[in-house]
Write an enzyme that holds these catalytic residues in place. Structure first.
Site, PDB file in Angstrom:
ATOM      1  N   ASP A  36       0.859  -1.191   0.000  1.00 15.38           N
ATOM      2  CA  ASP A  36       0.000   0.000   0.000  1.00 15.38           C
ATOM      3  C   ASP A  36       0.893   1.238   0.000  1.00 15.38           C
ATOM      4  OD1 ASP A  36      -3.256   0.206   0.932  1.00 15.38           O
ATOM      5  OD2 ASP A  36      -2.083   2.065   1.025  1.00 15.38           O
ATOM      6  N   VAL A  60       1.648   2.212  -6.692  1.00 13.73           N
ATOM      7  CA  VAL A  60       1.408   1.417  -7.913  1.00 13.73           C
ATOM      8  C   VAL A  60       1.599   2.218  -9.197  1.00 13.73           C
ATOM      9  CG1 VAL A  60      -0.137  -0.226  -6.769  1.00 13.73           C
ATOM     10  CG2 VAL A  60      -1.118   1.786  -7.923  1.00 13.73           C
ATOM     11  N   TYR A 152     -14.069   7.759 -12.900  1.00 15.36           N
ATOM     12  CA  TYR A 152     -13.943   6.487 -12.172  1.00 15.36           C
ATOM     13  C   TYR A 152     -14.544   5.355 -12.995  1.00 15.36           C
ATOM     14  CZ  TYR A 152     -14.364   3.043  -8.378  1.00 15.36           C
ATOM     15  OH  TYR A 152     -14.280   1.902  -7.604  1.00 15.36           O
ATOM     16  N   LYS A 156     -12.669   1.999 -14.548  1.00 17.68           N
ATOM     17  CA  LYS A 156     -13.034   0.625 -14.199  1.00 17.68           C
ATOM     18  C   LYS A 156     -13.465  -0.168 -15.442  1.00 17.68           C
ATOM     19  CE  LYS A 156     -11.885   0.866  -9.909  1.00 17.68           C
ATOM     20  NZ  LYS A 156     -10.748   0.071  -9.413  1.00 17.68           N
TER      21      LYS A 156
HETATM   22  N1  LIG Z   1     -15.609  -0.069  -1.515  1.00 17.73           N
HETATM   23  C1  LIG Z   1     -16.411  -0.145  -2.566  1.00 17.73           C
HETATM   24  O1  LIG Z   1     -17.641   0.000  -2.431  1.00 17.73           O
HETATM   25  C2  LIG Z   1     -15.816  -0.442  -3.921  1.00 17.73           C
HETATM   26  C3  LIG Z   1     -16.731  -0.737  -4.961  1.00 17.73           C
HETATM   27  C4  LIG Z   1     -16.220  -1.038  -6.216  1.00 17.73           C
HETATM   28  C5  LIG Z   1     -14.849  -1.076  -6.426  1.00 17.73           C
HETATM   29  N2  LIG Z   1     -14.003  -0.778  -5.401  1.00 17.73           N
HETATM   30  C6  LIG Z   1     -12.555  -0.868  -5.697  1.00 17.73           C
HETATM   31  O2  LIG Z   1     -11.941  -1.701  -4.743  1.00 17.73           O
HETATM   32  C7  LIG Z   1     -10.560  -1.355  -4.615  1.00 17.73           C
HETATM   33  C8  LIG Z   1     -10.223  -1.203  -3.149  1.00 17.73           C
HETATM   34  O3  LIG Z   1     -10.918  -0.069  -2.635  1.00 17.73           O
HETATM   35  P1  LIG Z   1     -11.528   0.021  -1.169  1.00 17.73           P
HETATM   36  O4  LIG Z   1     -12.954   0.297  -1.307  1.00 17.73           O
HETATM   37  O5  LIG Z   1     -11.055  -1.099  -0.331  1.00 17.73           O
HETATM   38  O6  LIG Z   1     -10.886   1.418  -0.739  1.00 17.73           O
HETATM   39  P2  LIG Z   1      -9.825   1.839   0.360  1.00 17.73           P
HETATM   40  O7  LIG Z   1      -9.639   3.287   0.141  1.00 17.73           O
HETATM   41  O8  LIG Z   1     -10.248   1.358   1.686  1.00 17.73           O
HETATM   42  O9  LIG Z   1      -8.516   1.020  -0.074  1.00 17.73           O
HETATM   43  C9  LIG Z   1      -7.706   1.400  -1.156  1.00 17.73           C
HETATM   44  C10 LIG Z   1      -6.250   1.320  -0.720  1.00 17.73           C
HETATM   45  O10 LIG Z   1      -5.451   1.619  -1.848  1.00 17.73           O
HETATM   46  C11 LIG Z   1      -4.355   2.393  -1.394  1.00 17.73           C
HETATM   47  N3  LIG Z   1      -3.789   3.156  -2.491  1.00 17.73           N
HETATM   48  C12 LIG Z   1      -4.296   4.280  -3.076  1.00 17.73           C
HETATM   49  N4  LIG Z   1      -3.465   4.722  -4.018  1.00 17.73           N
HETATM   50  C13 LIG Z   1      -2.408   3.865  -4.036  1.00 17.73           C
HETATM   51  C14 LIG Z   1      -1.205   3.811  -4.802  1.00 17.73           C
HETATM   52  N5  LIG Z   1      -0.913   4.763  -5.718  1.00 17.73           N
HETATM   53  N6  LIG Z   1      -0.344   2.797  -4.577  1.00 17.73           N
HETATM   54  C15 LIG Z   1      -0.622   1.861  -3.635  1.00 17.73           C
HETATM   55  N7  LIG Z   1      -1.725   1.883  -2.871  1.00 17.73           N
HETATM   56  C16 LIG Z   1      -2.610   2.872  -3.083  1.00 17.73           C
HETATM   57  C17 LIG Z   1      -4.941   3.280  -0.303  1.00 17.73           C
HETATM   58  O11 LIG Z   1      -3.929   3.763   0.584  1.00 17.73           O
HETATM   59  C18 LIG Z   1      -5.930   2.339   0.375  1.00 17.73           C
HETATM   60  O12 LIG Z   1      -5.361   1.700   1.513  1.00 17.73           O
HETATM   61  C19 LIG Z   1     -10.379  -0.099  -5.447  1.00 17.73           C
HETATM   62  O13 LIG Z   1      -9.818  -0.442  -6.712  1.00 17.73           O
HETATM   63  C20 LIG Z   1     -11.790   0.430  -5.620  1.00 17.73           C
HETATM   64  O14 LIG Z   1     -11.920   1.208  -6.773  1.00 17.73           O
HETATM   65  C21 LIG Z   1     -14.456  -0.461  -4.169  1.00 17.73           C
END
Ligand SMILES: NC(=O)c1ccc[n+]([C@@H]2O[C@H](COP(=O)([O-])OP(=O)(O)OC[C@H]3O[C@@H](n4cnc5c(N)ncnc54)[C@H](O)[C@@H]3O)[C@@H](O)[C@H]2O)c1
Length: 266
Positions: A36, A60, A152, A156
């Site tokens: 992360d 990333v 966004y 995706k």
């Molecule tokens: N939570 C939802 O409802 C939801 C729905 C659809 C898709 N998603 C996708 O799921 C994935 C995880 O998201 P989440 O909801 O757990 O959110 P979150 O914000 O809790 O977790 C995302 C993590 O990614 C890390 N991050 C951000 N930029 C980064 C980088 N440049 N390099 C490394 N790490 C980085 C952040 O520090 C964070 O800990 C994402 O791709 C998000 O788009 C989430």
């Protein structure tokens, strides 16, 4: 692929869904590295995982950061079996023509280029070994783009397209690819007042109640790796909307624009 003893790397592993994937892989006996950008997120997730995951700070979007992670992980833990490209960011809701271009670039860099960087780093080794699995986290927005969340949604859709094409590229080498399409899931992102599910309004108990526990997304992901399933659908309630979208697309297939086109094999 059995998960017992396999080495997995989960980006965005300091967050809700990434930590859920990590926990589920650990349940199945995998060795897990959570990576992360944010060290505080890594520390919280490690505590939540009972110290059972190795942590690695990575951005990333940064190829040097990926290369350094690869060198260290392979030297200390061996070759990677499973890569989960899960790190992602969301944006406040609004019109795309009013969006800060720097934020658009950042969404592309994290959500799309971040996935590409991970694939470039670890897929060649998997191909050479003739085994491995990659999971890319898209979103239900990758199937159902919607206005006010345009950048966004576009990112995706790109993840979904990249992953489906990648699955075709890697299948001959014995490497699997799955796409995770989460709907509302409990995480920092979804609970955030700025970019989260409340769309900039105060969070309501109704919205919060709809958020799935990320561990169940992790378990669905672990099973998809075992089965080499292409698509991981965790929120089936979106099916009617997905069907309606694809019906609108397939319903637009009529006569070719050029009269007679294709009739003589053209
Ligand atoms: N939570 C939802 O409802 C939801 C729905 C659809 C898709 N998603 C996708 O799921 C994935 C995880 O998201 P989440 O909801 O757990 O959110 P979150 O914000 O809790 O977790 C995302 C993590 O990614 C890390 N991050 C951000 N930029 C980064 C980088 N440049 N390099 C490394 N790490 C980085 C952040 O520090 C964070 O800990 C994402 O791709 C998000 O788009 C989430």
């Amino acid at each position: 692929m059995s998960l017992m003893g396999k080495l997995a790397l989960v980006t965005g592993g300091g967050g809700g869904i990434g930590a859920g994937i990590a926990a589920a892989l650990i349940e199945q006996g995998a060795r897990v590295v959570i990576a992360d950008l944010d060290e505080r997120h890594l520390a919280e997730a490690t505590a939540q995982l009972g110290g059972q995951a190795t942590t690695y700070q990575i951005d990333v979007t940064d190829r040097a950061s990926w290369a350094a992670a690869q060198t260290q992980i392979e030297a200390e833990l061996g070759p990677l079996d499973i890569l989960c490209n899960n790190a992602g960011i969301a944006t406040p809701r609004g019109l795309i023509d009013e969006m800060d271009p720097a934020l658009f670039d950042r969404v592309v860099a994290v959500n799309i280029t971040g996935v590409f960087n991970g694939v470039q780093c670890f897929a060649p080794g998997m191909r050479a070994r003739g085994r491995g699995h990659i999971v890319n986290t898209a979103s239900v927005n990758g199937l159902l783009p919607f206005g006010s969340f345009t950048a966004y949604s576009a990112s995706k859709c790109a993840v979904a397209g990249l992953s489906e094409a990648l699955r075709e590229e890697l299948a001959p080498y014995g490497v699997g690819v799955s796409i995770l399409y989460p709907g509302l899931t409990r995480s920092r992102m979804s609970l955030s007042p700025d970019v989260g599910a409340s769309g900039g309004r105060p969070m309501t108990p109704q919205i919060e109640a709809m958020m799935m526990d990320p561990l169940w997304l992790g378990r669905a992901t672990a099973q998809a790796i075992v089965d080499n399933a292409a698509h991981i659908i965790t929120h089936p309630a979106y099916l009617p909307q997905v069907e309606a979208r694809f019906a609108a697309i397939t319903g637009s297939f009529g006569a070719p624009a050029q009269p007679g086109y294709g009739e003589a094999g053209g």
